[in-house]
Design an enzyme around this catalytic site. Structure first.
Site, PDB file in Angstrom:
ATOM      1  N   TYR A  40       0.845  -1.098  -0.080  1.00  0.00           N
ATOM      2  CA  TYR A  40       0.130   0.021  -0.113  1.00  0.00           C
ATOM      3  C   TYR A  40       0.871   1.076  -0.013  1.00  0.00           C
ATOM      4  O   TYR A  40       1.823   1.268   0.898  1.00  0.00           O
ATOM      5  CB  TYR A  40      -0.800  -0.012   1.236  1.00  0.00           C
TER       6      TYR A  40
ATOM      7  N   ASP B 130       9.075   3.119   0.140  1.00  0.00           N
ATOM      8  CA  ASP B 130       7.975   3.832   0.953  1.00  0.00           C
ATOM      9  C   ASP B 130       8.172   3.038   2.410  1.00  0.00           C
ATOM     10  O   ASP B 130       7.916   2.010   2.589  1.00  0.00           O
ATOM     11  CB  ASP B 130       6.557   3.462   0.182  1.00  0.00           C
TER      12      ASP B 130
ATOM     13  N   LYS C  80       3.652   8.388   9.382  1.00  0.00           N
ATOM     14  CA  LYS C  80       3.341   7.648  11.017  1.00  0.00           C
ATOM     15  C   LYS C  80       4.173   8.252  12.090  1.00  0.00           C
ATOM     16  O   LYS C  80       3.998   9.236  12.583  1.00  0.00           O
ATOM     17  CB  LYS C  80       3.140   6.291  10.849  1.00  0.00           C
TER      18      LYS C  80
HETATM   19  C1  LIG Z   1       0.003   4.374   6.018  1.00  0.00           C
HETATM   20  C2  LIG Z   1       1.085   4.162   4.836  1.00  0.00           C
HETATM   21  C3  LIG Z   1       0.821   5.243   3.875  1.00  0.00           C
HETATM   22  C4  LIG Z   1      -0.158   6.098   3.472  1.00  0.00           C
HETATM   23  O1  LIG Z   1       0.072   7.258   4.711  1.00  0.00           O
HETATM   24  P1  LIG Z   1      -1.401   8.054   5.165  1.00  0.00           P
HETATM   25  O2  LIG Z   1      -0.732   9.091   6.178  1.00  0.00           O
HETATM   26  O3  LIG Z   1      -2.423   7.347   5.530  1.00  0.00           O
HETATM   27  O4  LIG Z   1      -1.797   8.810   4.025  1.00  0.00           O
HETATM   28  C5  LIG Z   1       1.586   5.265   2.460  1.00  0.00           C
HETATM   29  N1  LIG Z   1       2.349   3.996   2.504  1.00  0.00           N
HETATM   30  C6  LIG Z   1       2.705   3.336   3.664  1.00  0.00           C
HETATM   31  C7  LIG Z   1       3.623   2.055   3.239  1.00  0.00           C
HETATM   32  C8  LIG Z   1       1.701   3.156   4.782  1.00  0.00           C
HETATM   33  O5  LIG Z   1       1.937   2.444   5.651  1.00  0.00           O
END
Ligand SMILES: *Cc1c(COP(=O)(O)O)cnc(C)c1O
Length: 445
Positions: free
Chosen positions: A159, A254, A282
């Site tokens: 994701y 990411d 996060k």
């Molecule tokens: C949570 C997450 C996102 C999106 O971050 P948001 O702050 O929810 O927009 C993107 N990439 C990864 C790997 C994530 O865990």
């Protein structure tokens, strides 16, 4: 397999024990789509009767019905120190007396940025934004701007936030071809997104061979943790990195979940594979809305006002988020949190696995650093989302509600991982294991 009858009984108990949550959900459904502001919160797939939490402290959350829970979701990762850590709370309180937002230069982002750049070798420049999604969107724009190419490769089972061109599923037919996976995202928006498979070197090589000269970026969660926990072979990551760089595309890690959590420098530091660009979120906001992207100076110089890639934000580098993030990172370094949490989480996973054996449940608690996830033991190690079994998906809702009844709150989806925090001390983890055993007793007797 726990029976459907048991699930119905647990759900009925859950509803009658949490009248205020049920009432709030009915009200909320009248004002927000599905009653929520992010889909997983609706407990979709696990009974659709979410709990409403009104307060939180350390490892615990408390519902509007006055019931306390040990929280293994921790807001899906930001709270690595637990809820309202005192040192973060003090930093936020102090700054909130002075400034909230200014939309101009301020010292707080300099301090946080310096703290990161000094400790992460490939992070030469960083830009703060307000979410992980925004960080990813911006990093992709930089990659396209810097290379002048159109295509991006993402991995099925990772994701990367909800930007249009990443809401894709693997298409049928040609290698890497993708299809939009959300209404409102026209096929045109995803025509330059290619989808690769995790743990599949040959498939990735084929995509690079076919499209290499038009690929701007390859984006991967180096520790995929949004579709179960799918640790990849380091060899695979290395090959992805090599092939990406060889075709002139930028490698984007990411690390919105894994950044700071697996090591200060995330999976890049843990594996020794430096990406060209990285995205964080996060943990970096210590519980406030912060994301960031950064990497080699050469690429980051393309961002406005220095370069021609436009990216901006009214609330970017918000002082409250900056000081919360810095206080979080400082305490993590001071407590050497990585060794502490890895050990605790490993022990917790081991205890869960002993219980699964005792109650003859074919589940396996997979652990990596302070992350854990319950997968089907018959398929482990699971490195690809297709290996997540139907058994696991139908077991989890029953287990979730049995654990909830005993005062343990896991992220409300079979696909979400568990997050350990510094506030989950030995006493709390012992209490959690006792409760988990009671839950397993109830559903597997
Ligand atoms: C949570 C997450 C996102 C999106 O971050 P948001 O702050 O929810 O927009 C993107 N990439 C990864 C790997 C994530 O865990």
């Amino acid at each position: 397999m726990p029976s459907q009858e048991k699930f119905k009984q647990l759900l009925a108990e859950h509803k009658s024990n949490n009248p205020k949550s049920m009432e709030l959900f009915e009200k909320s459904k009248l004002i927000a789509p599905g009653g929520v502001h992010s889909p997983v919160r609706a407990f979709s797939g696990i009974g659709e009767q979410p709990i409403f939490f009104e307060s939180a402290d350390g490892a615990r959350v408390c519902s509007v019905d006055g019931k306390g829970y040990i929280d293994f979701c921790q807001s899906f990762g930001p709270l690595i120190l637990g809820h309202r850590d005192p040192s973060v709370a003090a930093a936020v309180a102090e700054v909130s007396e002075k400034i909230w937002t200014v939309g101009a230069c301020e010292p707080y982002s300099v301090e946080l940025g310096e703290f990161m750049v000094e400790r992460i070798p490939f992070l030469e420049r960083v830009r703060f934004v307000c979410s992980g999604t925004e960080a990813v969107m911006s990093a992709l724009r930089v990659a396209r701007g810097a290379t002048g190419r159109r295509k991006v490769v993402k991995f099925n089972g990772c994701y990367n936030g909800h930007a249009d061109n990443l809401l894709v599923a693997a298409g049928s037919g040609l290698a890497g071809e993708s299809a939009s996976s959300s209404a409102g995202v026209p096929q045109d928006s995803v025509q330059h997104t290619l989808v690769a498979d995790l743990d599949d070197q040959e498939g990735f090589a084929e995509i690079i061979e076919t499209h290499g000269s038009d690929i701007a970026a390859v984006i991967i969660e180096p520790l995929p943790a949004n579709y179960g926990l799918l640790p990849q072979r380091e060899d695979f990551l290395r090959i992805v990195a090599e092939k990406t760089k060889a075709c002139g595309a930028l490698l984007i890690f990411d690390e919105v979940i894994s950044g700071f959590r697996i090591a200060f420098g995330g999976m890049a530091a843990a594996t020794g594979i430096p990406p060209d660009l990285v995205t964080y979120g996060k943990i970096i906001g210590g519980g406030f809305p912060v994301g960031s992207y950064g990497g080699k100076e050469k690429w980051m110089r393309t961002v406005a006002p220095e370069g021609k890639v436009y990216q901006a934000g009214t609330l970017a580098a918000n002082p409250l988020g900056m000081v919360a993030g810095l206080a979080t990172l400082k305490k993590m370094v001071k407590t050497n949190i990585w060794a502490v949490l890895a050990e605790r989480t490993k022990q917790f996973a081991k205890n869960c696995n002993m219980l699964f054996e005792k109650y003859e449940v074919p589940m396996n608690c997979v652990q990596k650093g302070s992350l854990f996830w319950f997968g089907d033991v018959r398929e482990s190690p699971i490195r690809h989302p297709d290996k997540i079994t139907a058994w696991q998906r139908s077991w989890f809702p029953v287990f979730f509600h049995a654990a909830l009844k005993q005062g343990v709150y896991f992220a409300p989806s079979a696909y979400e991982v568990g997050f350990m925090s510094l506030a989950h001390d030995d006493a709390i983890l012992d209490e959690a294991i006792v409760s988990i055993e009671k839950a397993l007793q109830e559903i597997h007797e």
